[in-house]
Design an enzyme around this catalytic site. Structure first.
Site, PDB file in Angstrom:
ATOM      1  N   ASN A   1      31.121 -21.467 -41.893  1.00 22.39           N
ATOM      2  CA  ASN A   1      31.209 -21.462 -40.435  1.00 22.39           C
ATOM      3  C   ASN A   1      31.027 -20.049 -39.883  1.00 22.39           C
ATOM      4  O   ASN A   1      30.337 -19.840 -38.876  1.00 22.39           O
ATOM      5  CB  ASN A   1      32.556 -22.012 -39.982  1.00 22.39           C
ATOM      6  CG  ASN A   1      32.687 -23.515 -40.176  1.00 22.39           C
ATOM      7  OD1 ASN A   1      31.701 -24.207 -40.433  1.00 22.39           O
ATOM      8  ND2 ASN A   1      33.890 -24.024 -40.066  1.00 22.39           N
TER       9      ASN A   1
ATOM     10  N   ARG B   1      19.218 -26.810 -34.403  1.00 26.07           N
ATOM     11  CA  ARG B   1      19.391 -25.538 -35.094  1.00 26.07           C
ATOM     12  C   ARG B   1      19.685 -25.705 -36.577  1.00 26.07           C
ATOM     13  O   ARG B   1      20.563 -26.462 -36.963  1.00 26.07           O
ATOM     14  CB  ARG B   1      20.513 -24.726 -34.429  1.00 26.07           C
ATOM     15  CG  ARG B   1      20.681 -23.330 -35.024  1.00 26.07           C
ATOM     16  CD  ARG B   1      21.752 -22.550 -34.309  1.00 26.07           C
ATOM     17  NE  ARG B   1      21.286 -22.046 -33.029  1.00 26.07           N
ATOM     18  CZ  ARG B   1      21.993 -22.109 -31.900  1.00 26.07           C
ATOM     19  NH1 ARG B   1      23.160 -22.696 -31.895  1.00 26.07           N
ATOM     20  NH2 ARG B   1      21.513 -21.607 -30.782  1.00 26.07           N
TER      21      ARG B   1
ATOM     22  N   HIS C   1      19.718 -34.355 -27.582  1.00 21.33           N
ATOM     23  CA  HIS C   1      20.870 -34.444 -28.482  1.00 21.33           C
ATOM     24  C   HIS C   1      21.423 -35.863 -28.554  1.00 21.33           C
ATOM     25  O   HIS C   1      22.252 -36.158 -29.407  1.00 21.33           O
ATOM     26  CB  HIS C   1      21.954 -33.466 -27.987  1.00 21.33           C
ATOM     27  CG  HIS C   1      23.122 -33.322 -28.896  1.00 21.33           C
ATOM     28  ND1 HIS C   1      24.376 -33.823 -28.592  1.00 21.33           N
ATOM     29  CD2 HIS C   1      23.243 -32.739 -30.107  1.00 21.33           C
ATOM     30  CE1 HIS C   1      25.215 -33.542 -29.573  1.00 21.33           C
ATOM     31  NE2 HIS C   1      24.563 -32.887 -30.509  1.00 21.33           N
TER      32      HIS C   1
ATOM     33  N   TYR D   1      31.718 -37.173 -41.441  1.00 25.42           N
ATOM     34  CA  TYR D   1      32.041 -37.006 -40.024  1.00 25.42           C
ATOM     35  C   TYR D   1      32.575 -38.322 -39.461  1.00 25.42           C
ATOM     36  O   TYR D   1      32.065 -39.391 -39.796  1.00 25.42           O
ATOM     37  CB  TYR D   1      30.795 -36.631 -39.206  1.00 25.42           C
ATOM     38  CG  TYR D   1      30.140 -35.308 -39.512  1.00 25.42           C
ATOM     39  CD1 TYR D   1      30.530 -34.523 -40.596  1.00 25.42           C
ATOM     40  CD2 TYR D   1      29.114 -34.844 -38.705  1.00 25.42           C
ATOM     41  CE1 TYR D   1      29.909 -33.317 -40.863  1.00 25.42           C
ATOM     42  CE2 TYR D   1      28.483 -33.633 -38.963  1.00 25.42           C
ATOM     43  CZ  TYR D   1      28.887 -32.873 -40.050  1.00 25.42           C
ATOM     44  OH  TYR D   1      28.268 -31.681 -40.319  1.00 25.42           O
TER      45      TYR D   1
ATOM     46  N   ARG E   1      38.557 -31.005 -30.953  1.00 23.17           N
ATOM     47  CA  ARG E   1      38.528 -30.486 -32.321  1.00 23.17           C
ATOM     48  C   ARG E   1      38.354 -28.972 -32.373  1.00 23.17           C
ATOM     49  O   ARG E   1      39.029 -28.281 -33.113  1.00 23.17           O
ATOM     50  CB  ARG E   1      37.383 -31.143 -33.096  1.00 23.17           C
ATOM     51  CG  ARG E   1      37.296 -30.709 -34.560  1.00 23.17           C
ATOM     52  CD  ARG E   1      35.953 -31.039 -35.159  1.00 23.17           C
ATOM     53  NE  ARG E   1      34.907 -30.127 -34.727  1.00 23.17           N
ATOM     54  CZ  ARG E   1      33.618 -30.446 -34.643  1.00 23.17           C
ATOM     55  NH1 ARG E   1      33.214 -31.665 -34.930  1.00 23.17           N
ATOM     56  NH2 ARG E   1      32.717 -29.561 -34.249  1.00 23.17           N
TER      57      ARG E   1
ATOM     58  N   HIS F   1      34.190 -35.918 -35.079  1.00 26.41           N
ATOM     59  CA  HIS F   1      32.927 -35.715 -34.367  1.00 26.41           C
ATOM     60  C   HIS F   1      32.729 -36.726 -33.242  1.00 26.41           C
ATOM     61  O   HIS F   1      31.822 -36.578 -32.428  1.00 26.41           O
ATOM     62  CB  HIS F   1      31.773 -35.800 -35.380  1.00 26.41           C
ATOM     63  CG  HIS F   1      30.457 -35.309 -34.862  1.00 26.41           C
ATOM     64  ND1 HIS F   1      29.422 -36.152 -34.528  1.00 26.41           N
ATOM     65  CD2 HIS F   1      30.010 -34.052 -34.632  1.00 26.41           C
ATOM     66  CE1 HIS F   1      28.394 -35.439 -34.117  1.00 26.41           C
ATOM     67  NE2 HIS F   1      28.718 -34.161 -34.167  1.00 26.41           N
TER      68      HIS F   1
END
Length: 723
Positions: free
Chosen positions: A66, A443, A473, A506, A602, A630
């Site tokens: 991360n 990305r 998205h 997820y 989150r 998610h």
């Protein structure tokens, strides 16, 4: 009233207005610092002794991974702003330069804690469990002999030592590469020289010893690759004396900047950007061991163009992202207990019901279209419900169904061996009209998506790359089916990507439906995405950047009005991030009006809860656990006429303004109850939940002495198996 009294009253009114200015920076947390706190909650899973040992290594690796992306994108972006002289303040009142300083001050101690914890706690615990990550100096002669042979046969041919002298300029150090800074001395001239040796990524980072060389009842034994290289440097510099060597690691700007308006071919522009990323932009971070001498440290900083604030000194091993490799060890007692997702009974054929869970991988089975048509909407909850027998089956059956005329869907991220893409190719080969929007600007997945886009085009699929200036998205699919003399549209509207691999890690939700209004809305949305359309209204869907912001703000304002009229106001929202200042100020207004608000966020949360007179009716929790939360769920009480929504958007400016997003209302009463139950289970979590405090810190919930431990993820796993 006297003039003096008028002036005093006006002054009081001004003070009141200042207090009620809900856009005041003091009411907002910084986006970047809030993300750091999220990543610390990830690290806390590694620090927590209740977490199984190999999972603790995994969380430490995720923390590092991360951070790599954070530096490549967020820190790089802030540095570019500083260089460009940008002085615009964030909603919390910080300049780019101030943010970089505050990030450094908070992050440095986190990184120190991570490395010290690994060296002083996790590494000894690994040894107790029979996993011996040794230092080269601790090896016996037999083990050294084996590794010397391994070096000669497997490592040496791959290495390229690069000298630094007047004839050899300082070499380019690639992004996220682990390297050795080596000082050698010529015995004839006594001159010292500097060289760089890159630790190759094509070889295992941790080199295992053969079992016949194990000691002390080991389960695994090995050493870091950089130490194998370091202790065999004589082979790279024959005739020279090795004076010293020190590992270091570099992070570069990894973002791709596109002038879309000027790009004639978006595909070509993305490919060009990827080539630049592989080389890397400016260096934004240097990681090194605390034992590195000042002279070598200064040389690296000078050559890489870095200041002291860009350097992170650590104890022990660099690049802890590679700890993820240990999760592959066949030691189930050191991992989370296995569990098996359960297909919703409505989507299982009788044969599958008899043989579950062994049949849960099949993509054929019960007629999914007949089930939706005859019995109504279906909610799927991943990974508690398998992706393969729900969403994947939906697409796979459509590809083979002779009654299906067309399939349309969006692909933001998918796996490298995507069965979804293979099904779409099969559908096109079967003569169906297939249209896919592949988002090339996803990305770090750009290259993967380019490859899929080309394969799809070769198979006759209509491929589009989205809208200029917007990233697509949304996660939607539509199947157009001929049923007798009627055309019926079946839809999937989800919160997560069409990726069978991440669907096991997820938590995401999806709605399968054939409601006519949703089908009509998705038809309009796909026309907006693939053709020339300025669609401004939708029957049911909340679509960004068209109507989503207004619809969410109207729903919040409606709760405010219910309270003002003496009724009840209630909002529960679950999302990945809450950043948008306009939405936050509306939530503050709602809290002031008496609306009770629970937020399950989150990651980043810029809203400051628990401020008297501002946000004292708002509570924020974050759940970090085995699965990555998610899913997005939005609940509004609406005077008893409850509304529940799911979809792809967070409450961030990018989702509401700069992305194509889709959120759908859920109208089936049973599914509404399911979603409310999920929210209730999460709000009662006392195992993985952290409560956000007014000062920006998070406190992890713990069961009271008379309470049972309630892990929302574990409860949902158990519930899925009981369906």
């Amino acid at each position: 009233m006297t003039k003096k009294a008028d002036k005093k009253n006006a002054s009081n009114q001004t003070e009141t207005l200042e207090v009620l200015n809900l856009r005041d920076p003091q009411y907002y947390f910084n986006r970047e610092l809030s993300w750091l706190e999220f990543n610390y909650r990830v690290l806390a899973e590694s620090l927590d002794p209740r977490t199984p040992l190999l999972e603790r290594l995994k969380f430490s690796a995720i923390f590092s991974s991360n951070l790599d992306e954070f530096f490549m994108v967020r820190i790089a972006g802030l540095k570019e702003q500083v260089e460009a002289g940008v002085s615009k303040l964030t909603p919390d009142g910080r300049t780019p330069e101030q943010q970089l300083l505050d990030i450094r001050n908070r992050l440095y101690s986190m990184v120190q804690q991570q490395h010290q914890h690994f060296q002083q706690d996790l590494r000894p615990q690994m040894a107790e469990a029979g996993i011996h990550l040794l230092d080269y100096i601790d090896l016996n002669q037999e083990q050294r002999t084996y590794l010397q042979q391994y070096f000669e046969e497997q490592v040496f041919p791959v290495l390229t030592p690069l000298a630094v002298d007047p004839g050899h300029p300082f070499p380019f150090i690639s992004n996220l590469s682990l390297n050795l800074a080596v000082v050698v001395k010529d015995p004839e001239t006594n001159k010292e020289s500097f060289a760089r040796v890159k630790v190759p990524k094509v070889l295992p980072r941790f080199v295992p010893l053969p079992e016949n060389l194990y000691q002390n009842n080991s389960q695994w034994m090995g050493v870091p690759l950089e130490q194998v290289i370091a202790h065999n440097l004589e082979a790279l510099f024959p005739g020279m004396n090795i004076q010293e060597y020190h590992p270091f690691r570099v992070t570069r700007d990894g973002d791709i900047y596109l002038q879309e308006q000027e790009a004639d071919d978006l595909l070509a522009a993305i490919e060009q950007g990827l080539r630049k990323r592989r080389l890397g932009g400016d260096v934004v971070r240097l990681e090194l061991q605390s034992t590195m001498p000042e002279a070598i440290r200064s040389t690296l900083m000078k050559e890489l163009g870095l200041a002291e604030k860009d350097v992170y000194e650590v104890e022990g091993l660099l690049s802890l992202v590679d700890l993820m490799d240990f999760l592959k060890l066949p030691l189930p007692e050191l991992k989370d207990p296995p569990w098996y997702p359960a297909t919703p009974p409505r989507l299982l054929s009788s044969g599958e019901l008899e043989n579950a869970p062994t049949q849960q991988d099949v993509t054929q089975g019960k007629d999914i279209f007949g089930e939706i048509r005859d019995r109504g909407d279906v909610l799927v909850h991943h990974p508690y419900n398998p992706f393969t027998t729900t969403v994947q089956r939906f697409i796979t059956q459509a590809a083979a169904d002779p009654n299906v005329l067309a399939i349309k869907m969006t692909l933001y991220r998918t796996s490298g061996d995507s069965p979804i893409v293979q099904a779409l190719i099969s559908a096109a080969e079967n003569g169906k009209q297939v249209a896919v929007l592949v988002e090339l600007k996803a990305r770090f997945d750009e290259e993967n998506n380019i490859n899929w886009a080309r394969q799809l085009e070769k198979s006759g699929v209509h491929v589009v790359y989205g809208l200029v200036g917007l990233k697509t998205h949304t996660k939607v699919a539509m199947v157009v089916r001929q049923e007798n003399k009627q055309i019926r549209r079946y839809v999937h509207i989800g919160t997560g990507n069409y990726n069978p691999k991440t669907a096991t890690l997820y938590t995401d939700l999806g709605l399968l439906s054939c409601r006519e209004d949703l089908g009509a809305d998705l038809t309009d949305l796909f026309n907006y995405l693939t053709g020339y359309s300025r669609q401004r209204s939708y029957r049911k869907l909340l679509v960004a950047p068209v109507n989503m912001r207004d619809r969410f703000q109207e729903a919040i304002e409606r709760e405010i009005e219910h309270c003002r009229q003496g009724g009840v106001g209630r909002i529960v929202a679950k999302m990945n991030a809450l950043v948008d200042a306009k939405i936050i100020s509306r939530l503050y207004e709602a809290s002031q009006a008496g609306v009770q608000i629970d937020l399950i966020v989150r990651g980043i949360c810029c809203l400051r809860p628990g401020l008297e007179g501002i946000s004292d009716n708002i509570k924020v929790i974050s759940i970090v656990g085995r699965l990555l939360e998610h899913s997005r769920i939005f609940y509004f009480h609406n005077g008893g006429n409850e509304e529940v929504y799911i979809g792809s958007a967070d409450w961030m400016p990018r989702n509401l303004n700069r992305r194509v997003e889709c959120v759908t209302p859920v109208e089936d009463p049973n599914i509404k109850k399911q979603l409310q139950e999920i929210l209730g289970i999460m709000l009662s979590d006392n195992r993985q939940a952290w409560e956000l405090q007014p000062d920006g810190s998070y406190i992890q919930r713990r069961p009271e002495s008379d309470e049972e431990e309630r892990s929302s993820q574990r409860i949902l796993m158990e519930m899925a198996g009981q369906e």
